[in-house]
Design an enzyme around this catalytic site. Structure first.
Site, PDB file in Angstrom:
ATOM      1  N   ASP A 335       0.853  -1.172   0.000  1.00 19.18           N
ATOM      2  CA  ASP A 335       0.000   0.000   0.000  1.00 19.18           C
ATOM      3  C   ASP A 335       0.896   1.230   0.000  1.00 19.18           C
ATOM      4  O   ASP A 335       2.068   1.159   0.367  1.00 19.18           O
ATOM      5  CB  ASP A 335      -0.897  -0.026   1.241  1.00 19.18           C
ATOM      6  CG  ASP A 335      -1.911   1.098   1.240  1.00 19.18           C
ATOM      7  OD1 ASP A 335      -2.471   1.374   0.166  1.00 19.18           O
ATOM      8  OD2 ASP A 335      -2.137   1.695   2.302  1.00 19.18           O
ATOM      9  N   ASP A 618      -1.813  -1.237   6.298  1.00 18.17           N
ATOM     10  CA  ASP A 618      -2.185  -0.861   7.659  1.00 18.17           C
ATOM     11  C   ASP A 618      -3.673  -0.600   7.826  1.00 18.17           C
ATOM     12  O   ASP A 618      -4.155  -0.493   8.937  1.00 18.17           O
ATOM     13  CB  ASP A 618      -1.405   0.385   8.118  1.00 18.17           C
ATOM     14  CG  ASP A 618      -1.619   1.574   7.197  1.00 18.17           C
ATOM     15  OD1 ASP A 618      -2.381   1.436   6.220  1.00 18.17           O
ATOM     16  OD2 ASP A 618      -1.018   2.639   7.450  1.00 18.17           O
ATOM     17  N   ASP A 622      -6.937  -3.177   3.691  1.00 19.69           N
ATOM     18  CA  ASP A 622      -5.851  -4.108   3.369  1.00 19.69           C
ATOM     19  C   ASP A 622      -6.072  -5.510   3.952  1.00 19.69           C
ATOM     20  O   ASP A 622      -5.343  -6.439   3.617  1.00 19.69           O
ATOM     21  CB  ASP A 622      -4.517  -3.585   3.935  1.00 19.69           C
ATOM     22  CG  ASP A 622      -4.074  -2.296   3.266  1.00 19.69           C
ATOM     23  OD1 ASP A 622      -4.339  -2.146   2.067  1.00 19.69           O
ATOM     24  OD2 ASP A 622      -3.471  -1.451   3.945  1.00 19.69           O
ATOM     25  N   GLU A 687      26.680 -43.045  10.233  1.00 19.70           N
ATOM     26  CA  GLU A 687      26.700 -44.043  11.308  1.00 19.70           C
ATOM     27  C   GLU A 687      25.997 -45.328  10.876  1.00 19.70           C
ATOM     28  O   GLU A 687      26.467 -46.440  11.140  1.00 19.70           O
ATOM     29  CB  GLU A 687      26.005 -43.463  12.553  1.00 19.70           C
ATOM     30  CG  GLU A 687      26.710 -42.253  13.152  1.00 19.70           C
ATOM     31  CD  GLU A 687      25.800 -41.455  14.085  1.00 19.70           C
ATOM     32  OE1 GLU A 687      24.762 -42.021  14.493  1.00 19.70           O
ATOM     33  OE2 GLU A 687      26.108 -40.299  14.373  1.00 19.70           O
ATOM     34  N   ASN A 711      24.029 -39.032  19.262  1.00 15.60           N
ATOM     35  CA  ASN A 711      22.960 -38.133  18.819  1.00 15.60           C
ATOM     36  C   ASN A 711      22.909 -36.858  19.650  1.00 15.60           C
ATOM     37  O   ASN A 711      22.671 -35.768  19.125  1.00 15.60           O
ATOM     38  CB  ASN A 711      21.607 -38.838  18.895  1.00 15.60           C
ATOM     39  CG  ASN A 711      21.365 -39.741  17.706  1.00 15.60           C
ATOM     40  OD1 ASN A 711      22.202 -39.841  16.810  1.00 15.60           O
ATOM     41  ND2 ASN A 711      20.231 -40.431  17.692  1.00 15.60           N
ATOM     42  N   THR A 714      26.887 -35.024  19.199  1.00 22.66           N
ATOM     43  CA  THR A 714      27.290 -34.567  17.861  1.00 22.66           C
ATOM     44  C   THR A 714      26.152 -33.971  17.057  1.00 22.66           C
ATOM     45  O   THR A 714      26.410 -33.290  16.068  1.00 22.66           O
ATOM     46  CB  THR A 714      27.893 -35.725  17.047  1.00 22.66           C
ATOM     47  OG1 THR A 714      26.869 -36.678  16.745  1.00 22.66           O
ATOM     48  CG2 THR A 714      28.998 -36.405  17.813  1.00 22.66           C
ATOM     49  N   ASP A 715      24.916 -34.227  17.431  1.00 22.06           N
ATOM     50  CA  ASP A 715      23.805 -33.701  16.647  1.00 22.06           C
ATOM     51  C   ASP A 715      23.244 -32.414  17.241  1.00 22.06           C
ATOM     52  O   ASP A 715      23.258 -31.358  16.596  1.00 22.06           O
ATOM     53  CB  ASP A 715      22.683 -34.736  16.552  1.00 22.06           C
ATOM     54  CG  ASP A 715      23.053 -35.876  15.606  1.00 22.06           C
ATOM     55  OD1 ASP A 715      24.200 -35.894  15.135  1.00 22.06           O
ATOM     56  OD2 ASP A 715      22.196 -36.731  15.362  1.00 22.06           O
TER      57      ASP A 715
END
Length: 875
Positions: A335, A618, A622, A687, A711, A714-715
């Site tokens: 707008d 606004d 709209d 893995e 898990n 390392t994850d």
């Protein structure tokens, strides 16, 4: 009652149909009508309850898969000797709880912040009850009530004008028109568009000038605002492309897990001749390890981190998934009024002494300029609390005139004291002007302002070079030429004139005036908005202006801001089919005189063309488009309640540049999601394949507890750190990604496959060296530890997708140090008994570290080679 063309009816007919009179309703009748018609409120969608919001987080394929895995592990734990499987079940449940709680917290917090923005729920209205003015809550206004309208008041309902004294309203929230609308009791044509129904005032608009009376004809959901609200309630909420993509990715991973688990089960059962129960348990452990349980948490963390950073820049998102969706935006439909512009009229040019000159930016002593601006300040109904422009209240045009006088150094308060107003002729749409009469030094001074043509007709002389001279044809021709020039550039032009009169009588006050000059004003663009549009266009994002303003005004603003000048009026689209609108919108930069249904049709056309559209706005007008847009963006301070409720994101600072920053943040978040998904998938599958390979060789190298530990270490930790990776320098220089482009595209699958191949060789080599150094347990311990060590190298390889330097994310380095520290605790404390491993001596480290480093270097060059063959970003 809501279908009656109230704007076209004579007042007697209006009162007859509504069953009311000019004196208003009695208190008893008002109570009856309140029962009959209900409260004057817009039915709003109730906020999602915390309980429902919490359980909604479980409607995720990923969460359902994890719940199934947890239930399976828990069921197996009741078999003889398998009680340890409960640890697996509880671990998975813990992952689910953390993910759900994080997601719930972020969405609940966003909901509360949006509720805190709603400051206009209750306001008062003045109505005539029992023949006298009474202040009542707006919700208690009923059809037939007579509203007492005064400057600064918010209109509580749709009403037909009865009396109007210089009455003007700001309807920009409803129609998008930035200029005030003059009101009159005179009926207009039945087919007049909403913006031209001058005999009506509408709910959610404001009185900016004058006073008046109006009889309420519709309330609540029958008002123009209510009709928009009904349309919104009928529009279903669509899942974002990112939500769809995550569900798709979860299904893909589930298929991968099922296939690999089946292969492992067949190997264990038919090649290694394992008992069926052991085969089922080992396959379950492997399946649990393969599913990246931490992915939901890391996804939520990444989106929440993006949402927090957006909030710091004054953008509140209602759903976390919207954060990523912003990165796919390729078209912004915006707008004009209040979004690109300041919704504040400002004087830009003056016509004095026969020439057009810019509005002074500081004190100006030119006599002609001072006289012109004095006239604008005195023939003016705006209020001034103190000497600062920010404290001016009133009609946008009047406030612009006062602001200009202050900027040019005029002491407005002293001028008003020296020229007290003694009479006035209010503005009328027929005369197109207003006049005020002032007393000064014992004489009467008349000031007039209005449309240039109307004022010029009343002038017989002109103020030029400090003198009053007769107004001749040459003067009129020069004035007309200047007027045409300014109007062609979409300026709103006023003419001002004055004269001295013998008395304060109004009979001939507007005759034989002295022309002082012209004032050209406009609603100026917001600061930095042009730079933001240029940045968006540089990022491959098209900006389309959809406004209720005239084509002339809209085109001028579009050219000024760099949007373009290809403009079409809404009426030109009305008779076109959807297919014709799609073709037309390919060559359109601006849609002028747009109604709410026009915005929806334009949005639909763009979306059907494959565009991912953000809509900013606004106003009430709209709201439907905000709801329909892929990303609806409302203004927080100036925005109406209905607009904010319809939007996916709310800008608290109402700065267009924040949208561009949010899109950049969305792109960064998607880049990081792609990186940690790549990382989690490649490490998990790495893995699985090493377990599969070593199982074929007669070994089952990693226990369920080892896999769960890996898990976590390392994850979850490194992947969460990856989510905080900074944006790459070129993130806003590439084209937007397609909204349906998957997270796991060909390039990602290729790099994952390369990683699996590389890590499989490294892990098998380490395990083989472990066998030769200390036997099976020693080899399992080395493999267990090398997976943790290799995680960091895998992170560095994944970051090659963006060519980020090593030190650009210190959180990542700290997370790796934490992971290694936890692994050392598992190796060299009694904790190792839980995993069934042994401490490693220097020989193991001397074997593992060179292999991990070499694997990492190989991975970097392999990734670069793969990305040359298979581009990461599709054009």
């Amino acid at each position: 009652m809501d279908t009656v063309p109230w704007h076209s009816l004579e007042l007697d007919d209006v009162f007859k149909r509504i069953g009311a009179c000019r004196e208003g309703l009695s208190s008893n009748e008002a109570i009856k009508r309140l029962i009959q018609f209900g409260h004057n409120v817009i039915a709003r969608r109730k906020p999602v309850s915390p309980v429902r919001l919490f359980f909604r987080q479980f409607a995720s394929f990923f969460v359902l898969v994890l719940l199934f895995a947890a239930a399976l592990a828990f069921a197996v734990s009741f078999l003889p000797g398998e009680s340890g499987r409960r640890l697996t079940a509880f671990f998975i449940l813990g992952i689910i709880v953390v993910s759900v709680v994080l997601n719930f917290y972020e969405e609940y917090r966003a909901q509360k912040e949006l509720e805190a923005l709603d400051k206009l729920l209750v306001f008062q209205a003045t109505v005539l009850r029992d023949g006298a003015p009474h202040s009542v809550e707006a919700a208690e206004v009923v059809p037939g009530d007579v509203l007492v309208l005064t400057r600064g008041q918010k209109v509580p309902a749709d009403a037909r004008i009865i009396e109007a004294r210089s009455l003007r309203t700001d309807e920009s929230a409803l129609t998008g028109e930035s200029i005030g609308v003059d009101k009159s009791p005179q009926p207009v044509a039945a087919d007049a568009p909403l913006a031209e129904r001058t005999s009506m005032v509408y709910a959610s608009t404001y009185i900016t000038h004058g006073t008046g009376l109006a009889v309420v004809v519709t309330t609540g959901m029958n008002t123009e605002v209510g009709k928009i609200a009904i349309t919104l309630q009928q529009m279903a909420e669509r899942p974002t492309p990112f939500q769809i993509e995550v569900q798709k990715m979860a299904r893909q991973m589930t298929v991968i897990v099922a296939v690999l688990a089946t292969v492992v089960a067949l190997v264990l059962l038919f090649l290694l001749h394992e008992p069926p129960v052991d085969t089922a348990l080992n396959t379950l452990s492997l399946a649990v390890a393969t599913i990246p349980e931490s992915l939901p948490i890391v996804l939520t963390f990444a989106l929440a981190l993006g949402a927090r950073q957006m909030a710091q820049r004054k953008a509140v998102v209602r759903r976390l998934s919207v954060v990523e969706s912003l990165g796919s935006v390729d078209t912004i439909c915006t707008d004009k009024t209040g979004t690109l512009t300041q919704n504040t009229m400002s004087v830009q040019w003056l016509y004095v002494n026969g020439q057009v000159v810019p509005m002074p930016a500081e004190k100006n002593n030119d006599e002609a300029v001072q006289e012109l601006l004095r006239a604008g300040a005195l023939c003016n109904e705006a209020g001034l609390e103190d000497l600062t422009p920010a404290k001016i209240m009133g009609d946008p045009v009047d406030t612009a005139l006062l602001r200009a006088a202050l900027v040019a150094g005029l002491d407005v308060k002293r001028e008003r004291a020296a020229f007290p107003e003694v009479n006035e002729i209010p503005f009328s749409s027929e005369r197109k002007m207003m006049t005020s009469l002032h007393q000064h030094d014992g004489r009467c001074v008349v000031y007039t302002k209005g449309a240039a043509e109307a004022v010029l007709e009343r002038c017989t002389s002109i103020w030029q070079d400090g003198q009053i001279t007769p107004l001749n044809d040459a003067h009129r021709s020069a004035i007309q030429k200047a007027l045409e020039q300014l109007e062609s550039e979409a300026y709103y032009v006023l003419a001002l004139a004055k004269k001295e009169a013998a008395s304060a009588e109004t009979d001939n006050a507007e005759q034989d005036l002295t022309f002082l000059g012209l004032l050209a004003m406009t609603d100026p663009p917001r600061p930095k908005v042009k730079d933001s549009i240029n940045q968006a266009q540089g990022a491959g994002i098209r900006v389309v202006m959809i406004t209720g303003d005239t084509a002339l005004t809209a085109r001028a603003v579009g050219e000024q801001l760099g949007i373009g000048d290809r403009c079409v009026e809404a009426r030109e689209l009305d008779g076109l089919s959807d297919e014709e609108i799609r073709k037309r919108m390919r060559l359109v930069d601006i849609v002028a005189r747009a109604a709410p249904d026009t915005k929806q049709r334009v949005l639909k056309a763009l979306q059907e063309e494959g565009h991912f559209v953000a809509m900013t706005g606004d106003g009430v007008n709209d709201a439907t488009a905000l709801k329909q847009a892929d990303v609806g963006i409302a203004m927080g301070m100036r925005g109406t309640d209905i607009a904010k409720e319809s939007a996916a994101m709310v800008l608290l600072n109402e700065d267009f540049s924040t949208i561009v920053a949010a899109i950049e943040e969305g792109r960064r978040i998607f880049d990081n999601i792609r990186k940690f998904t790549n990382y989690l998938l490649s490490t998990s599958l790495g893995e699985v394949f090493v377990v599969l390979a070593l199982s074929v060789a007669g070994y089952f190298p990693l226990s369920a507890k080892m896999l769960l530990w890996v898990n976590i270490v390392t994850d979850l930790i490194p992947a969460s750190a990856l989510a905080a990776d900074p944006a790459v320098p070129h993130v806003m220089k590439r084209r937007p990604r397609r909204h349906d482009e998957p997270i796991l595209n060909k390039a990602i699958y290729a790099t994952v496959a390369g990683s699996i191949f590389r890590t499989l060789i490294a892990y098998v080599l380490i395990f083989w060296l472990g066998l030769s150094l200390g036997g099976v347990t020693y080899a399992r311990t080395m493999l267990f530890t090398s997976i943790v060590l290799h995680a960091f190298t895998r992170v560095m390889v994944v970051r090659q997708l963006d060519n980020l330097p090593l030190w650009s994310n210190r959180t990542l380095l700290w997370s790796y140090m934490a992971a290694v520290g936890l692994q050392l605790l598992a190796l060299y404390t009694p904790l190792r008994d839980l995993f069934g491993i042994v401490p490693l001596d220097w020989r193991a480290w001397a074997a593992m570290i060179p292999i991990v480093i070499f694997s990492s270097i190989t991975g970097i060059y392999m990734t670069r080679w793969i990305l040359k063959l298979v581009p990461l970003w599709e054009e």
